[in-house]
Write an enzyme that holds these catalytic residues in place. Structure first.
Site, mmCIF file in Angstrom:
data_model
loop_
_atom_site.group_PDB
_atom_site.id
_atom_site.type_symbol
_atom_site.label_atom_id
_atom_site.label_comp_id
_atom_site.label_asym_id
_atom_site.label_seq_id
_atom_site.Cartn_x
_atom_site.Cartn_y
_atom_site.Cartn_z
ATOM 1 N N LYS A 64 -7.886 13.972 4.468
ATOM 2 C CA LYS A 64 -7.278 12.926 4.560
ATOM 3 C C LYS A 64 -6.239 12.871 5.775
ATOM 4 C CE LYS A 64 -6.364 14.015 0.190
ATOM 5 N NZ LYS A 64 -6.413 12.816 -0.577
ATOM 6 N N LYS B 142 -14.330 8.224 -3.630
ATOM 7 C CA LYS B 142 -15.758 8.667 -2.731
ATOM 8 C C LYS B 142 -16.236 10.103 -3.157
ATOM 9 C CE LYS B 142 -13.900 6.170 1.149
ATOM 10 N NZ LYS B 142 -12.859 6.007 2.254
ATOM 11 N N HIS C 288 0.819 -1.326 0.057
ATOM 12 C CA HIS C 288 -0.270 0.017 -0.015
ATOM 13 C C HIS C 288 0.827 1.158 0.199
ATOM 14 C CE1 HIS C 288 -4.015 -1.881 1.027
ATOM 15 N NE2 HIS C 288 -3.144 -2.830 1.492
ATOM 16 N N THR D 237 -8.258 6.408 -1.909
ATOM 17 C CA THR D 237 -9.946 6.024 -1.861
ATOM 18 C C THR D 237 -10.761 7.217 -1.853
ATOM 19 O OG1 THR D 237 -9.524 5.224 0.068
ATOM 20 C CG2 THR D 237 -9.443 3.377 -1.438
HETATM 21 C C1 8GP Z 1 -2.628 3.606 1.947
HETATM 22 C C2 8GP Z 1 -2.338 4.425 0.807
HETATM 23 O O1 8GP Z 1 -1.491 5.510 1.334
HETATM 24 C C3 8GP Z 1 -3.451 5.013 -0.146
HETATM 25 O O2 8GP Z 1 -3.103 5.686 -1.145
HETATM 26 C C4 8GP Z 1 -4.385 3.854 -0.540
HETATM 27 O O3 8GP Z 1 -5.310 4.082 -1.024
HETATM 28 C C5 8GP Z 1 -4.590 2.911 0.990
HETATM 29 O O4 8GP Z 1 -3.444 2.621 1.369
HETATM 30 C C6 8GP Z 1 -5.286 1.853 0.275
HETATM 31 O O5 8GP Z 1 -4.590 0.935 -0.506
HETATM 32 N N1 8GP Z 1 -1.755 3.223 2.486
HETATM 33 C C7 8GP Z 1 -1.586 3.183 3.896
HETATM 34 O O6 8GP Z 1 -2.488 3.689 4.479
HETATM 35 C C8 8GP Z 1 -0.323 2.624 4.321
HETATM 36 O O7 8GP Z 1 0.557 2.122 3.602
HETATM 37 N N2 8GP Z 1 -0.098 2.475 5.657
HETATM 38 C C9 8GP Z 1 1.260 2.085 6.171
HETATM 39 C C10 8GP Z 1 1.056 1.374 7.386
HETATM 40 C C11 8GP Z 1 1.584 0.838 5.957
#
Ligand code: 8GP
Length: 823
Positions: free
Chosen positions: A558, A670, A367, A666
């Site tokens: 965000k 939305k 992610h 995401t």
């Molecule tokens: C998030 C990303 O930043 C975001 O772009 C994406 O939409 C979302 O994940 C779902 O895929 N990443 C995280 O929240 C993340 O990497 N958290 C870290 C603790 C690993």
């Protein structure tokens, strides 16, 4: 088709709605010990919640026996975070009984909305990663994919944010203080989870060397289930969240020695494991307790998975045909050596057979590409806490590197880059490398992000395993993120194209021709205005500020992070302020700029930007020249229930991260689904949103990902932009000189310095002018309401791709190899 499906035909009968009112009264007395004549909203919310929940338990049991009877392959979604928010309206929406329930509640003297507000959010996650997990559970069960979420029931979820004198303050989120009616605690199921100790070798009866993990400290894991109803209640699934309980023997031995306080200390310490969610978003805090939480989740979950599997199978050889495990980031990646340990040490398999089972069971989703978020654990720490796992990791790595060396002879640098063990700066375990090696599939979460994984972060792995790294673009559930949060728009859409869109979001395309119908456009605009009015009332309640629903609502909600560039948005606000001050009679598009988001408690720069937003808001909102044209507010404590109010009311959605840094996003989906126009960079899923809605219906600006990378390589000079752009220079000087902090002139110097003296890593200076131009295009378009509304409709109409139903089906068919049950 399953029995459950047929039952959903007659909602009134299935859910015994005629008895609901009596059940609420009964639960007021029997479960809550309250007088039903009392008018306490909180009690009525609880009584309603229990009455709704009990209607689903029966369906849940039928669903489970459907799964069992069909011997369906199950999906296990392992995640350290889930962010479901509130449950009540989601249950009612998915059961299809919102209107009926509203009537019943009214007869009891309440509005449904006021009871809804009594519920605390379940904030068991930080942001995107946790919310995605919750959307996926909704989509899995709604599409009859047999699956479960597995996670941790934190006593304290993500902290409660308040703003005091412009600064973020954190308070603990004791969300279960007054109980949580949705939890079903399984007091009779307990698994033992081991820590510490040592790995011991012995010879089995055939004379083979074997290993066992001994002298451990044990903690018990108790499951707590929260039901997840599918839309239309075709099925009801659950997420199973673990809570730590002290182990009985552990206590008894201390008690027997007469050490009461010692025993209690041990009990408290072991129960601490599930006390609190780590509040860092994309920043690794390498604490022992965090690693304990991870293993606690994994160990308890695998005991549960194998128990369920072994009820129907005699051998573990077929595990990958019956079980798919999705690792939500690397947080649960310790599951890979754990399954190896179970298969070898407990079930007696040899390495090769066990490894084959393992690698056919796991898949891993990445992610983020931010280096500070990539998990590595010191070998010392991991080896002390989980000594047997450390041995297994070494052996996984030894065999893996042997293979790499055979494919790329003599390439020692490649070996050291790909090794699961990082050698420089003290040995550490690279969890991403472990997850890639131990999984059959790795995926990024948007096309651009997956491409960056293949060509950048995981390039060596992509060369070695050319088919392993793939893309599954994220999605959001249309049930919560349109149907439930935006009744005004949902009603209009359903009246116009029928109700199927909420299970088949591609249907929204039928709205495209309606963008040319002026009566429809008027109705669309009325729905937006209604939502903006509702939000204005909320803002007034929350921050005692009046905002005008007839202005352009410009939103950035965000997590606070430098790469998400809330600061760039602030720079635009300051520029608008200056333009108005320079020319008070100028004709400008009136805007309300709203921000929301939490900063990790230890993230100094992000907290300073919150302060800057609040100080800029103070100056702007107090200025008589600006009145009626520009207003700024920071809404404290952004969370799911707040998002449900914010998202439907947005005109403009700010998705302005430095290209290449936001894996997907995401929130962008939305907002657009609810008819906001996006201003954004070509980053994450914005790229695909542009492809879907058309470049003419979105405001794209700024450097592209490859240009950012190129500029970093060739040497980027932010001062150049400062020197060549007078308007930018003025903004920077105001921030740096204390214009917004007259009592503490140096307060924002670190913000100024990060851009001017420390390299402006996120390239705000380079993107400032293109951003200003894109914002000018926004202003111009907003003045032409007819065009704006047309584009708003086209945005929503073209968001079909971004349903989490589509994402989940891609996982199901391409990664998990499961089919919807009953199809
Ligand atoms: C998030 C990303 O930043 C975001 O772009 C994406 O939409 C979302 O994940 C779902 O895929 N990443 C995280 O929240 C993340 O990497 N958290 C870290 C603790 C690993």
């Amino acid at each position: 088709m399953s029995r459950v499906c047929k039952m959903s035909k007659n909602v009134r009968e299935v859910f015994r709605l005629d008895e609901l009112k009596d059940d609420i009264r009964r639960n007021m007395v029997a479960l809550l010990g309250n007088d039903p004549r009392s008018k306490r909203k909180f009690s009525y919310y609880n009584a309603l919640a229990y009455s709704v929940r009990e209607r689903l338990v029966d369906l849940w049991m039928r669903t489970q026996s459907d799964y069992y009877d069909s011997m369906a392959k199950r999906v296990y979604y392992l995640s350290m975070e889930f962010l479901p928010g509130r449950f009540l309206m989601n249950y009612l929406t998915n059961m299809g009984i919102v209107d009926e329930c509203r009537e019943i509640v009214a007869e009891l003297g309440f509005s449904l909305e006021e009871l809804e507000e009594e519920e605390w959010d379940a904030g068991l996650g930080n942001g995107g990663l946790g919310r995605l997990a919750s959307c996926y559970l909704d989509s899995m069960v709604s599409q009859n994919i047999p699956g479960y979420g597995y996670g941790i029931l934190y006593d304290y979820g993500i902290f409660y944010q308040s703003i005091v004198n412009g600064n973020q303050e954190e308070r603990c989120d004791n969300w279960r203080r007054h109980g949580c009616p949705w939890e079903i605690t399984r007091l009779d199921t307990l698994y033992e989870v081991k820590f510490y100790g040592r790995s011991e070798t012995y010879y089995d009866s055939d004379g083979n060397v074997r290993f066992r993990w001994v002298d451990t400290e044990n903690v018990m894991a108790m499951p707590c289930d929260i039901l997840i109803p599918g839309y239309g209640c075709s099925h009801v699934s659950n997420m199973r969240l673990w809570t730590a309980q002290s182990s009985r023997e552990f206590n008894l031995s201390d008690f027997n020695r007469g050490d009461y306080i010692g025993a209690m200390h041990g009990k408290v310490m072991s129960e601490n494991i599930t006390k609190v969610l780590y509040p860092n978003d994309q920043f690794l805090q390498g604490m022992e307790l965090r690693l304990k939480q991870q293993y606690f989740l994994v160990s308890a979950t695998f005991q549960d998975i194998l128990r369920r599997y072994l009820k129907q199978h005699t051998s573990l050889a077929a595990l990958p045909e019956a079980v798919a495990v999705q690792l939500n980031d690397t947080h649960p990646a310790i599951a890979i050596p754990e399954l190896m340990r179970l298969l070898m040490d407990v079930y007696g398999m040899g390495w090769d057979v066990a490894w084959d089972i393992c690698t056919r069971t796991f898949a891993y989703t990445n992610h983020t590409v931010l280096p500070e978020a990539l998990e590595t654990w010191p070998v010392d720490l991991l080896g002390r806490l989980l000594p047997r796992h450390m041995q297994i990791i070494y052996e996984i790595n030894r065999r893996f590197l042997e293979g790499v060396a055979a494919t790329f002879p003599g390439d020692t640098e490649r070996l050291s880059r790909m090794s699961v063990i990082q050698e420089e700066g003290g040995q550490r375990v690279r969890m991403a490398n472990l997850a890639i090696v131990g999984s059959h599939t790795v995926n990024g979460v948007a096309a651009l992000h997956s491409n960056i994984l293949q060509t950048g972060l995981f390039r060596d792995f992509h060369e070695y395993y050319p088919r392993k790294i793939r893309n599954v673009t994220n999605g959001v559930t249309p049930r919560r993120w349109l149907m439930q949060c935006n009744p005004a728009l949902s009603r209009l859409i359903t009246q116009s194209i029928g109700p199927e869109w909420c299970c088949n979001l591609e249907k929204l395309r039928e709205l495209v021709p309606l963008a040319e119908d002026s009566a429809f456009r008027d109705a669309w605009a009325r729905a937006k205005l209604e939502n903006k009015r509702l939000l204005s009332r909320y803002v007034l309640r929350k921050v005692q500020m009046g905002i005008n629903p007839n202005t352009l609502f410009d939103m950035q909600f965000k997590r606070m992070h430098e790469y998400k560039r809330q600061l760039l948005n602030v720079m635009h606000v300051i520029s608008l302020f200056n333009r108005i001050k320079d020319n008070p009679s100028a004709d400008i598009t009136p805007r309300t700029v709203l921000f929301g988001g939490k900063a990790a408690p230890g993230y100094y720069q992000a907290k300073l930007i919150i302060r800057l937003i609040n100080e800029v808001a103070r100056v702007v909102n107090a200025d008589a020249d600006v009145a009626g044209r520009l207003r700024v507010a920071f809404l404290p404590n952004y969370c799911i229930s707040q998002a449900e109010k914010v998202v439907p009311a947005a005109d403009l959605s700010e998705q302005i991260s430095t290209a290449g840094m936001e894996a997907s996003g995401t929130g962008n989906m939305k907002f657009a689904l609810n008819g906001a126009l996006t201003i954004g960079t070509l980053d994450g899923a914005n790229v695909e949103i542009m492809e879907e809605v058309g470049a003419e219906n979105i405001f794209i600006f700024g450097l592209k990902a490859h240009e950012v990378a190129e500029k970093r390589r060739s040497g980027y000079n932010p001062r150049e932009f400062y020197e060549n752009d007078a308007e930018l220079r003025r903004v920077m000087d105001m921030i740096g000189s204390g214009f917004f902090s007259p009592d503490e002139r140096g307060l924002f110097s670190p913000v100024y310095d990060s851009l001017m003296h420390h390299g402006d890593y996120y390239m705000l200076m380079a993107d400032y002018r293109p951003y200003m131009e894109a914002q000018a295009a926004v202003d111009a378009l907003y003045l032409d309401q007819d065009q704006w509304v047309r584009k708003s409709i086209l945005n929503a109409a073209n968001m079909g791709k971004f349903s989490s139903d589509r994402s989940v089906m891609e996982y199901a068919r391409g990664i998990w190899h499961v089919e919807p049950l009953g199809k």
